[in-house]
Design a protein around this motif. Structure first.
Motif, PDB file in Angstrom:
ATOM      1  N   VAL A  25     -61.996 -41.390 -79.283  1.00  0.00           N
ATOM      2  CA  VAL A  25     -62.279 -40.792 -80.584  1.00  0.00           C
ATOM      3  C   VAL A  25     -62.799 -41.817 -81.579  1.00  0.00           C
ATOM      4  O   VAL A  25     -63.800 -41.593 -82.266  1.00  0.00           O
ATOM      5  CB  VAL A  25     -61.020 -40.087 -81.135  1.00  0.00           C
ATOM      6  CG1 VAL A  25     -61.225 -39.659 -82.590  1.00  0.00           C
ATOM      7  CG2 VAL A  25     -60.677 -38.866 -80.273  1.00  0.00           C
ATOM      8  N   ALA A  26     -62.132 -42.952 -81.706  1.00  0.00           N
ATOM      9  CA  ALA A  26     -62.535 -43.934 -82.713  1.00  0.00           C
ATOM     10  C   ALA A  26     -63.948 -44.445 -82.457  1.00  0.00           C
ATOM     11  O   ALA A  26     -64.752 -44.581 -83.393  1.00  0.00           O
ATOM     12  CB  ALA A  26     -61.542 -45.095 -82.744  1.00  0.00           C
ATOM     13  N   THR A  27     -64.272 -44.732 -81.197  1.00  0.00           N
ATOM     14  CA  THR A  27     -65.594 -45.251 -80.874  1.00  0.00           C
ATOM     15  C   THR A  27     -66.686 -44.240 -81.185  1.00  0.00           C
ATOM     16  O   THR A  27     -67.701 -44.563 -81.818  1.00  0.00           O
ATOM     17  CB  THR A  27     -65.659 -45.660 -79.388  1.00  0.00           C
ATOM     18  OG1 THR A  27     -64.772 -46.751 -79.164  1.00  0.00           O
ATOM     19  CG2 THR A  27     -67.073 -46.066 -78.987  1.00  0.00           C
ATOM     20  N   VAL A  28     -66.496 -42.990 -80.764  1.00  0.00           N
ATOM     21  CA  VAL A  28     -67.521 -41.968 -80.997  1.00  0.00           C
ATOM     22  C   VAL A  28     -67.629 -41.646 -82.487  1.00  0.00           C
ATOM     23  O   VAL A  28     -68.732 -41.474 -83.028  1.00  0.00           O
ATOM     24  CB  VAL A  28     -67.220 -40.702 -80.170  1.00  0.00           C
ATOM     25  CG1 VAL A  28     -68.265 -39.622 -80.450  1.00  0.00           C
ATOM     26  CG2 VAL A  28     -67.183 -41.032 -78.684  1.00  0.00           C
ATOM     27  N   ARG A  34     -69.148 -42.109 -88.679  1.00  0.00           N
ATOM     28  CA  ARG A  34     -67.854 -41.673 -89.203  1.00  0.00           C
ATOM     29  C   ARG A  34     -67.852 -40.187 -89.574  1.00  0.00           C
ATOM     30  O   ARG A  34     -67.428 -39.802 -90.665  1.00  0.00           O
ATOM     31  CB  ARG A  34     -67.431 -42.536 -90.386  1.00  0.00           C
ATOM     32  CG  ARG A  34     -67.287 -44.001 -90.016  1.00  0.00           C
ATOM     33  CD  ARG A  34     -66.839 -44.857 -91.167  1.00  0.00           C
ATOM     34  NE  ARG A  34     -66.724 -46.252 -90.747  1.00  0.00           N
ATOM     35  CZ  ARG A  34     -66.413 -47.249 -91.566  1.00  0.00           C
ATOM     36  NH1 ARG A  34     -66.175 -47.020 -92.835  1.00  0.00           N
ATOM     37  NH2 ARG A  34     -66.342 -48.486 -91.103  1.00  0.00           N
ATOM     38  N   THR A  35     -68.323 -39.382 -88.663  1.00  0.00           N
ATOM     39  CA  THR A  35     -68.332 -37.932 -88.852  1.00  0.00           C
ATOM     40  C   THR A  35     -67.497 -37.264 -87.771  1.00  0.00           C
ATOM     41  O   THR A  35     -67.241 -37.839 -86.709  1.00  0.00           O
ATOM     42  CB  THR A  35     -69.763 -37.377 -88.788  1.00  0.00           C
ATOM     43  OG1 THR A  35     -70.310 -37.635 -87.479  1.00  0.00           O
ATOM     44  CG2 THR A  35     -70.655 -38.035 -89.828  1.00  0.00           C
ATOM     45  N   GLY A 154     -59.132 -29.154 -90.300  1.00  0.00           N
ATOM     46  CA  GLY A 154     -59.247 -30.436 -90.976  1.00  0.00           C
ATOM     47  C   GLY A 154     -60.574 -30.629 -91.679  1.00  0.00           C
ATOM     48  O   GLY A 154     -61.146 -31.717 -91.638  1.00  0.00           O
ATOM     49  N   ASN A 155     -61.108 -29.579 -92.290  1.00  0.00           N
ATOM     50  CA  ASN A 155     -62.390 -29.638 -93.007  1.00  0.00           C
ATOM     51  C   ASN A 155     -63.586 -29.847 -92.087  1.00  0.00           C
ATOM     52  O   ASN A 155     -64.686 -30.162 -92.561  1.00  0.00           O
ATOM     53  CB  ASN A 155     -62.379 -30.717 -94.096  1.00  0.00           C
ATOM     54  CG  ASN A 155     -61.385 -30.432 -95.198  1.00  0.00           C
ATOM     55  OD1 ASN A 155     -61.237 -29.283 -95.631  1.00  0.00           O
ATOM     56  ND2 ASN A 155     -60.690 -31.462 -95.675  1.00  0.00           N
ATOM     57  N   GLN A 156     -63.385 -29.693 -90.794  1.00  0.00           N
ATOM     58  CA  GLN A 156     -64.483 -29.756 -89.838  1.00  0.00           C
ATOM     59  C   GLN A 156     -64.696 -28.370 -89.224  1.00  0.00           C
ATOM     60  O   GLN A 156     -63.739 -27.695 -88.866  1.00  0.00           O
ATOM     61  CB  GLN A 156     -64.194 -30.762 -88.722  1.00  0.00           C
ATOM     62  CG  GLN A 156     -64.011 -32.189 -89.190  1.00  0.00           C
ATOM     63  CD  GLN A 156     -65.282 -32.801 -89.735  1.00  0.00           C
ATOM     64  OE1 GLN A 156     -66.392 -32.449 -89.322  1.00  0.00           O
ATOM     65  NE2 GLN A 156     -65.128 -33.728 -90.673  1.00  0.00           N
ATOM     66  N   VAL A 171     -58.259 -36.383 -83.163  1.00  0.00           N
ATOM     67  CA  VAL A 171     -59.201 -35.415 -82.594  1.00  0.00           C
ATOM     68  C   VAL A 171     -60.492 -35.446 -83.398  1.00  0.00           C
ATOM     69  O   VAL A 171     -60.477 -35.613 -84.622  1.00  0.00           O
ATOM     70  CB  VAL A 171     -58.622 -33.985 -82.629  1.00  0.00           C
ATOM     71  CG1 VAL A 171     -59.602 -32.993 -81.990  1.00  0.00           C
ATOM     72  CG2 VAL A 171     -57.275 -33.924 -81.924  1.00  0.00           C
ATOM     73  N   MET A 172     -61.618 -35.275 -82.706  1.00  0.00           N
ATOM     74  CA  MET A 172     -62.887 -35.119 -83.404  1.00  0.00           C
ATOM     75  C   MET A 172     -63.749 -34.103 -82.674  1.00  0.00           C
ATOM     76  O   MET A 172     -63.503 -33.775 -81.504  1.00  0.00           O
ATOM     77  CB  MET A 172     -63.633 -36.447 -83.522  1.00  0.00           C
ATOM     78  CG  MET A 172     -64.230 -36.968 -82.242  1.00  0.00           C
ATOM     79  SD  MET A 172     -65.387 -38.358 -82.522  1.00  0.00           S
ATOM     80  CE  MET A 172     -66.714 -37.541 -83.426  1.00  0.00           C
ATOM     81  N   VAL A 173     -64.770 -33.610 -83.382  1.00  0.00           N
ATOM     82  CA  VAL A 173     -65.709 -32.653 -82.805  1.00  0.00           C
ATOM     83  C   VAL A 173     -67.106 -33.238 -82.857  1.00  0.00           C
ATOM     84  O   VAL A 173     -67.494 -33.882 -83.835  1.00  0.00           O
ATOM     85  CB  VAL A 173     -65.656 -31.288 -83.545  1.00  0.00           C
ATOM     86  CG1 VAL A 173     -65.944 -31.456 -85.025  1.00  0.00           C
ATOM     87  CG2 VAL A 173     -66.612 -30.288 -82.914  1.00  0.00           C
ATOM     88  N   VAL A 174     -67.860 -33.033 -81.780  1.00  0.00           N
ATOM     89  CA  VAL A 174     -69.262 -33.423 -81.706  1.00  0.00           C
ATOM     90  C   VAL A 174     -70.073 -32.145 -81.526  1.00  0.00           C
ATOM     91  O   VAL A 174     -69.903 -31.440 -80.529  1.00  0.00           O
ATOM     92  CB  VAL A 174     -69.529 -34.379 -80.523  1.00  0.00           C
ATOM     93  CG1 VAL A 174     -71.017 -34.735 -80.461  1.00  0.00           C
ATOM     94  CG2 VAL A 174     -68.676 -35.626 -80.631  1.00  0.00           C
ATOM     95  N   PRO A 175     -70.950 -31.810 -82.480  1.00  0.00           N
ATOM     96  CA  PRO A 175     -71.764 -30.604 -82.327  1.00  0.00           C
ATOM     97  C   PRO A 175     -72.534 -30.606 -81.015  1.00  0.00           C
ATOM     98  O   PRO A 175     -72.993 -31.657 -80.547  1.00  0.00           O
ATOM     99  CB  PRO A 175     -72.702 -30.658 -83.538  1.00  0.00           C
ATOM    100  CG  PRO A 175     -71.960 -31.462 -84.559  1.00  0.00           C
ATOM    101  CD  PRO A 175     -71.208 -32.495 -83.761  1.00  0.00           C
TER     102      PRO A 175
END
Length: 231
Positions: A25-28, A34-35, A154-156, A171-175
């Motif tokens: 997650v941090a790397t991507v 930082r999106t 989380g505003n995403q 956690v993160m999301v990539v379109p």
């Protein structure tokens, strides 16, 4: 809320999703400027959980997990189930039984804007799960929601078929349309970090490697002897 189940939406490639999960997650997140980060409140149910998969989304009412059961049928191998609620809720809408059903379908994990329970069982199963809370509070199955519609965590905004990554950092999301760029950018960042790591092991300081000494001058930072500072 429109009560609808969208079947078989377009998905990012599951192998690409797994590859992004491997970067972390941090790397991507950093590689993409930082999106996409859902925020620090989304925590893994157990340490070491890691995943990268394509989103199937469920929108539930607070305290009601009916649409999670509906969403399970729409999941296929390589997916990550993403659950939002129509208003804030920390009730434990997800546990070991639902995890068993998802695992049988090849699902790579779950991300919940609510709570989960059966943490010890999830850990023993090795089923990756992230949530905003851990709660033994149970749920009902009384109100219809939606499956495979855009949801906000989380505003995403997470769209069905986007790539969802999770690890100990969150956690993160990539379109879906940004996956190729994310893969390239993540590899570049990984190589850059590897070079910096070797430099630090050799004794180089971040102040020099990142050109920070000139920045300190610009900020007006002065180095003064201890005796002078006391005087």
């Amino acid at each position: 809320m429109r009560t609808v189940v969208v079947t078989d939406p377009p998905r990012a490639d599951v192998d690409d999703a797994a590859a992004l999960g491997g970067y972390g997650v941090a790397t991507v997140h950093e590689a993409l400027g930082r999106t996409g980060y859902l925020g620090p409140e989304f925590r893994p149910a157990w340490a070491g959980a890691r995943t990268g998969g394509t989103a199937v989304t469920a929108l539930c009412w607070p305290g009601d997990n009916l649409m999670i059961h509906v969403a399970v049928e729409q999941c296929r191998p390589g997916d990550v189930l993403v659950v939002a609620t129509a208003s804030p809720s920390t009730d434990g809408l997800f546990g070991e039984l639902l995890a068993t059903s998802l695992a049988q379908r090849g699902v790579r994990g779950v991300v919940l804007a609510c709570g989960l329970r059966d943490v010890a069982d999830l850990r023993e199963m090795g089923f990756p799960a992230w949530s905003r809370a851990v709660s033994a509070q149970g749920s009902v199955k009384a109100t219809a929601g939606a499956v495979n519609v855009p949801v906000t965590l989380g505003n995403q905004i997470v769209h069905p078929g986007d790539v969802v990554l999770g690890d100990d950092d969150g956690v993160m999301v990539v379109p879906r349309d940004d996956v190729a760029r994310a893969l390239t950018a993540a590899q570049v960042r990984l190589e850059k970090e590897a070079a910096s790591r070797e430099a630090f092991r050799a004794g180089e300081l971040g102040l020099d490697r990142y050109g920070l000494r000139d920045r300190l001058k610009e900020f007006g930072v002065e180095y003064v002897p201890h005796a002078q500072e006391r005087g």
